[in-house]
Motif scaffolding. Structure first.
Motif, PDB file in Angstrom:
ATOM      1  N   THR A  66      48.991  75.823  78.451  1.00  0.00           N
ATOM      2  CA  THR A  66      48.530  77.043  79.106  1.00  0.00           C
ATOM      3  C   THR A  66      47.095  77.384  78.726  1.00  0.00           C
ATOM      4  OG1 THR A  66      49.483  78.365  77.308  1.00  0.00           O
ATOM      5  CG2 THR A  66      50.863  78.015  79.264  1.00  0.00           C
ATOM      6  N   SER A  67      46.460  76.525  77.888  1.00  0.00           N
ATOM      7  CA  SER A  67      45.074  76.765  77.477  1.00  0.00           C
ATOM      8  C   SER A  67      44.236  75.508  77.686  1.00  0.00           C
ATOM      9  CB  SER A  67      45.015  77.208  76.010  1.00  0.00           C
ATOM     10  OG  SER A  67      45.796  78.354  75.783  1.00  0.00           O
ATOM     11  N   PRO A  68      44.072  75.074  78.932  1.00  0.00           N
ATOM     12  CA  PRO A  68      43.286  73.859  79.172  1.00  0.00           C
ATOM     13  C   PRO A  68      41.831  74.057  78.777  1.00  0.00           C
ATOM     14  CG  PRO A  68      43.775  74.964  81.245  1.00  0.00           C
ATOM     15  CD  PRO A  68      44.569  75.662  80.194  1.00  0.00           C
ATOM     16  N   SER A  69      41.271  73.085  78.036  1.00  0.00           N
ATOM     17  CA  SER A  69      39.899  73.181  77.551  1.00  0.00           C
ATOM     18  C   SER A  69      38.946  72.303  78.352  1.00  0.00           C
ATOM     19  CB  SER A  69      39.846  72.780  76.070  1.00  0.00           C
ATOM     20  OG  SER A  69      40.375  71.482  75.885  1.00  0.00           O
ATOM     21  N   ALA A  70      39.427  71.715  79.448  1.00  0.00           N
ATOM     22  CA  ALA A  70      38.587  70.889  80.316  1.00  0.00           C
ATOM     23  C   ALA A  70      39.075  71.067  81.751  1.00  0.00           C
ATOM     24  CB  ALA A  70      38.660  69.425  79.898  1.00  0.00           C
ATOM     25  N   LEU A  71      38.310  70.496  82.700  1.00  0.00           N
ATOM     26  CA  LEU A  71      38.720  70.611  84.099  1.00  0.00           C
ATOM     27  C   LEU A  71      40.143  70.107  84.304  1.00  0.00           C
ATOM     28  CD1 LEU A  71      35.492  69.583  86.058  1.00  0.00           C
ATOM     29  CD2 LEU A  71      36.553  71.846  85.927  1.00  0.00           C
ATOM     30  N   LEU A  72      40.511  69.044  83.614  1.00  0.00           N
ATOM     31  CA  LEU A  72      41.886  68.558  83.610  1.00  0.00           C
ATOM     32  C   LEU A  72      42.285  68.267  82.181  1.00  0.00           C
ATOM     33  CD1 LEU A  72      44.469  67.670  85.008  1.00  0.00           C
ATOM     34  CD2 LEU A  72      43.470  65.381  85.279  1.00  0.00           C
ATOM     35  N   HIS A  73      43.315  68.963  81.729  1.00  0.00           N
ATOM     36  CA  HIS A  73      43.777  68.836  80.349  1.00  0.00           C
ATOM     37  C   HIS A  73      45.272  68.547  80.388  1.00  0.00           C
ATOM     38  CE1 HIS A  73      43.875  70.786  76.043  1.00  0.00           C
ATOM     39  NE2 HIS A  73      44.658  69.715  76.140  1.00  0.00           N
ATOM     40  N   VAL A  74      45.636  67.324  79.958  1.00  0.00           N
ATOM     41  CA  VAL A  74      47.042  66.916  79.946  1.00  0.00           C
ATOM     42  C   VAL A  74      47.522  66.894  78.505  1.00  0.00           C
ATOM     43  CG1 VAL A  74      48.705  65.124  80.566  1.00  0.00           C
ATOM     44  CG2 VAL A  74      46.705  65.536  82.025  1.00  0.00           C
ATOM     45  N   SER A  75      48.593  67.625  78.234  1.00  0.00           N
ATOM     46  CA  SER A  75      49.150  67.677  76.883  1.00  0.00           C
ATOM     47  C   SER A  75      50.558  67.101  76.911  1.00  0.00           C
ATOM     48  CB  SER A  75      49.183  69.126  76.381  1.00  0.00           C
ATOM     49  OG  SER A  75      49.791  69.208  75.115  1.00  0.00           O
ATOM     50  N   GLN A  76      50.850  66.253  75.932  1.00  0.00           N
ATOM     51  CA  GLN A  76      52.161  65.623  75.869  1.00  0.00           C
ATOM     52  C   GLN A  76      52.710  65.784  74.477  1.00  0.00           C
ATOM     53  OE1 GLN A  76      51.994  61.537  77.118  1.00  0.00           O
ATOM     54  NE2 GLN A  76      53.989  61.608  78.081  1.00  0.00           N
ATOM     55  N   SER A  77      53.711  66.631  74.327  1.00  0.00           N
ATOM     56  CA  SER A  77      54.238  66.879  72.999  1.00  0.00           C
ATOM     57  C   SER A  77      55.222  65.784  72.605  1.00  0.00           C
ATOM     58  CB  SER A  77      54.881  68.257  72.983  1.00  0.00           C
ATOM     59  OG  SER A  77      56.206  68.235  73.082  1.00  0.00           O
ATOM     60  N   GLY A  78      55.114  65.330  71.361  1.00  0.00           N
ATOM     61  CA  GLY A  78      56.037  64.315  70.853  1.00  0.00           C
ATOM     62  C   GLY A  78      55.833  62.940  71.454  1.00  0.00           C
TER      63      GLY A  78
ATOM     64  N   GLY B 261      38.911  77.722  86.511  1.00  0.00           N
ATOM     65  CA  GLY B 261      39.177  76.532  87.308  1.00  0.00           C
ATOM     66  C   GLY B 261      39.744  75.372  86.533  1.00  0.00           C
ATOM     67  N   ASN B 262      39.883  75.507  85.210  1.00  0.00           N
ATOM     68  CA  ASN B 262      40.493  74.443  84.418  1.00  0.00           C
ATOM     69  C   ASN B 262      41.974  74.310  84.766  1.00  0.00           C
ATOM     70  OD1 ASN B 262      38.060  74.052  83.186  1.00  0.00           O
ATOM     71  ND2 ASN B 262      38.658  74.862  81.188  1.00  0.00           N
ATOM     72  N   VAL B 263      42.451  73.071  84.782  1.00  0.00           N
ATOM     73  CA  VAL B 263      43.841  72.785  85.109  1.00  0.00           C
ATOM     74  C   VAL B 263      44.531  72.206  83.883  1.00  0.00           C
ATOM     75  CG1 VAL B 263      45.405  71.408  86.542  1.00  0.00           C
ATOM     76  CG2 VAL B 263      43.326  72.392  87.545  1.00  0.00           C
ATOM     77  N   GLY B 264      45.670  72.785  83.533  1.00  0.00           N
ATOM     78  CA  GLY B 264      46.427  72.294  82.394  1.00  0.00           C
ATOM     79  C   GLY B 264      47.803  71.823  82.809  1.00  0.00           C
ATOM     80  N   ILE B 265      48.197  70.658  82.323  1.00  0.00           N
ATOM     81  CA  ILE B 265      49.545  70.146  82.538  1.00  0.00           C
ATOM     82  C   ILE B 265      50.248  70.155  81.193  1.00  0.00           C
ATOM     83  CG2 ILE B 265      50.939  68.165  83.271  1.00  0.00           C
ATOM     84  CD1 ILE B 265      48.699  67.417  85.179  1.00  0.00           C
TER      85      ILE B 265
END
Length: 198
Positions: free
Chosen positions: A152-164, A145-149
């Motif tokens: 592809t490996s979200p470690s929380a219910l909502l995981h937002v990653s922003q490169s650079g 049920g974890n959501v990643g933006i």
């Protein structure tokens, strides 16, 4: 059984056949294929005005094969299977190699692409591209049920990653269109009933 051999085009209802077999009738010309051991096992191809109607009169599936493999199945329930001969939903698509199973593409602008797939870890992934080339994972939902933006490996219910990203980039924006109110994010503690707002 009787064997008939022809060395030229055959016409049924047509005196000048254009192809090897040319059928012609005034209303709904039909080809019927029937199993001699059971008349219930039959199929037909029918031309009804400008519509082509293909029927399987038996309580079975319609299977489409190409290059020695079954590619598409229409079950007797009307459910369609691609990559499976046992569809359990109206449209059931299966893939065993982690490739995308559905692509949406717009070619009039910048050739935007959106691909949908499920990977080997049971995650649902939407990948995108704005130039018609290779896609990048944009949105992921894992089997927990974890959501990643943009991960592809979200470690929380909502995981937002922003490169650079730098100090001027925005990762999450909460906005209200009501000028009399403030946009906010609320955090609620389940046992104490406290709500923390930001």
């Amino acid at each position: 059984g009787t064997k008939v051999s022809f060395n030229s085009n055959v016409g049924i209802g047509e005196t000048s056949p254009d192809t090897l077999l040319h059928l012609k009738a005034a209303t709904t010309p039909t080809i019927l294929i029937e199993d001699s051991t059971n008349a219930a096992y039959s199929s037909s191809f029918q031309q009804n005005d400008n519509d082509l109607i293909i029927r399987n009169w038996a309580d079975g599936a319609m299977r489409f094969n190409h290059n020695g493999s079954e590619r598409l199945t229409i079950a007797h329930t009307g459910k369609i299977g691609i990559g499976t001969n046992n569809p359990v939903q109206l449209l059931h698509i299966e893939s065993s190699d982690n490739t995308s199973v559905l692509r949406l593409m717009e070619t009039t602008g910048q050739d935007a692409i959106w691909d949908l797939r499920a990977d080997s870890s049971n995650s649902f992934i939407i990948s995108g591209s704005t130039d018609g080339s290779s896609t990048t994972a944009m949105f992921t939902i894992t089997d927990t049920g974890n959501v990643g933006i943009q991960t592809t490996s979200p470690s929380a219910l909502l995981h937002v990653s922003q490169s650079g990203a730098d100090d001027n980039d925005t990762g999450i924006l909460v906005e209200t269109t009501n000028t009399a109110e403030r946009a906010r994010i609320s955090l609620k503690h389940p046992s104490a009933g406290r709500v923390y707002s930001m």
